[in-house]
Design an enzyme around this catalytic site. Structure first.
Site, PDB file in Angstrom:
ATOM      1  N   HIS A 139       5.205   3.916  -0.556  1.00 26.74           N
ATOM      2  CA  HIS A 139       4.103   4.881  -0.598  1.00 26.74           C
ATOM      3  C   HIS A 139       3.399   4.917   0.747  1.00 26.74           C
ATOM      4  CE1 HIS A 139       2.039   1.122  -1.549  1.00 26.74           C
ATOM      5  NE2 HIS A 139       0.881   1.695  -1.367  1.00 26.74           N
ATOM      6  N   HIS A 157       0.270   4.433   1.988  1.00 28.67           N
ATOM      7  CA  HIS A 157      -0.894   3.682   2.466  1.00 28.67           C
ATOM      8  C   HIS A 157      -0.565   2.940   3.768  1.00 28.67           C
ATOM      9  CE1 HIS A 157      -3.023   3.637  -1.707  1.00 28.67           C
ATOM     10  NE2 HIS A 157      -3.228   4.751  -1.036  1.00 28.67           N
ATOM     11  N   ASP A 163      -1.247   0.102   5.098  1.00 29.98           N
ATOM     12  CA  ASP A 163      -0.765  -1.280   5.119  1.00 29.98           C
ATOM     13  C   ASP A 163       0.689  -1.393   4.669  1.00 29.98           C
ATOM     14  OD1 ASP A 163      -1.648  -0.673   2.462  1.00 29.98           O
ATOM     15  OD2 ASP A 163      -1.704  -2.801   1.974  1.00 29.98           O
ATOM     16  N   HIS A 164       1.313  -0.248   4.400  1.00 31.23           N
ATOM     17  CA  HIS A 164       2.731  -0.212   4.051  1.00 31.23           C
ATOM     18  C   HIS A 164       3.555   0.572   5.067  1.00 31.23           C
ATOM     19  CE1 HIS A 164       2.371  -1.831  -0.171  1.00 31.23           C
ATOM     20  NE2 HIS A 164       1.124  -1.607   0.164  1.00 31.23           N
ATOM     21  N   HIS A 217      -0.706   4.568  -8.604  1.00 31.45           N
ATOM     22  CA  HIS A 217      -1.412   4.041  -7.440  1.00 31.45           C
ATOM     23  C   HIS A 217      -1.576   5.152  -6.412  1.00 31.45           C
ATOM     24  CE1 HIS A 217      -2.730   0.984  -4.598  1.00 31.45           C
ATOM     25  NE2 HIS A 217      -1.808   1.375  -3.730  1.00 31.45           N
ATOM     26  N   ASP A 231       2.985  -1.230  -4.710  1.00 28.68           N
ATOM     27  CA  ASP A 231       1.691  -1.561  -5.317  1.00 28.68           C
ATOM     28  C   ASP A 231       1.577  -1.024  -6.738  1.00 28.68           C
ATOM     29  OD1 ASP A 231       1.041  -2.762  -2.959  1.00 28.68           O
ATOM     30  OD2 ASP A 231      -0.509  -1.332  -2.365  1.00 28.68           O
ATOM     31  N   HIS A 269       1.890  -7.745  -2.440  1.00 30.23           N
ATOM     32  CA  HIS A 269       0.629  -8.450  -2.181  1.00 30.23           C
ATOM     33  C   HIS A 269       0.601  -9.789  -2.905  1.00 30.23           C
ATOM     34  CE1 HIS A 269      -1.673  -5.321  -0.062  1.00 30.23           C
ATOM     35  NE2 HIS A 269      -1.042  -4.455  -0.835  1.00 30.23           N
TER      36      HIS A 269
END
Length: 259
Positions: free
Chosen positions: A56, A58, A60-61, A112, A133, A171
């Site tokens: 996805h 985001h 941090d990915h 998410h 996530d 995570h």
């Protein structure tokens, strides 16, 4: 045989590194930061990063994608319905992608984010799931874009995979998720045992992943919405009857958001 290791990133992210020792080719899942991957490649001369898998959009990915692609020429695979930097292959539900000789099935798991996907490999000796996530060890992701119904349906889709499936989420949330699971089901012996084991692992700064689907079904409240004890706790917290599993899920997710 494909070896899978975790490269820690930021404070609690894991970048999953898939390695084919026979060919010295590797792939990574959700590299939010390029530095850990580049450091690994520098420490392993002769290895080639061939693929980058994204679940996805985001940051941090995906934050390390463009630097890694520029450095290695790796193919970037990601969800068709989200803006993924450097994407070469757009993937949707039930698509298949070949990575390091593995045949991975794409599963749409909105909730998410709306375009979130997971990658499932069922041909290995043990099936593997890279779920970003969506499904966490003992928990699930927050609803930033989707609805409770969408997320519940996505989790049910994942719960239907074989019980032995290894869960590679991104995570290190397991201990905090188990604290919540204990609040939902204080009498669940599987949760109590897992909490003790995970507490010891984290005290030694050790990773708690991967999980497996059989364990999640025993200890993850978001996969246990049909259990009487879970429904009763959700009813108690929301002050009303929650007539469907998705309503129970919505009550649990709202509670977890403020837990």
């Amino acid at each position: 045989m494909i070896q899978i290791d975790a490269l820690p990133a930021f404070t609690d992210n894991y970048i999953w590194l898939l390695q084919d020792n026979a060919t010295q080719r590797c792939a990574v899942v959700d590299p939010g930061d390029a530095a850990p991957v580049l450091a690994w490649l520098q420490g392993h001369p002769g290895w080639q990063l061939s693929d980058i898998l994204i679940t996805h959009h985001h940051h941090d990915h995906v934050g390390g994608v463009e630097q890694l692609k520029a450095h290695t020429g790796a193919r970037v695979c990601g969800p068709a319905n989200e803006r993924i930097p450097g994407r070469d292959l757009a993937l949707g539900n039930d698509d298949r992608v070949q990575v390091l000789g593995l045949d991975l099935q794409v599963i749409a798991v909105p909730g998410h984010t709306l375009g979130h996907i997971a990658y499932y490999g069922g041909a290995l000796p043990t099936p593997v799931l890279f779920c970003g996530d969506t499904l966490f060890a003992a928990g699930c992701g927050r609803l930033f874009e989707g609805t409770p119904q969408q997320m519940h349906d996505s989790l049910e889709r994942l719960a239907a995979l074989p019980a032995a499936t290894l869960i590679y989420c991104t995570h290190e949330y397991t201990l905090s998720n188990l604290r919540f699971a204990k609040a939902v089901e204080p009498q669940n012996p599987h949760i109590a045992q897992r909490f003790e084991e995970v507490t010891q692992l984290r005290a030694q700064d050790r990773i708690t992943l991967p999980s497996n689907l059989a364990l999640e079904k025993l200890t993850n409240p978001f996969l246990r919405t049909t259990e009487t004890s879970v429904k009763e706790k959700a009813d108690e917290r929301t002050g009303r009857q929650n007539p469907t599993p998705s309503a129970v899920f919505a009550g649990l997710r709202a509670w977890k958001d403020t837990f």
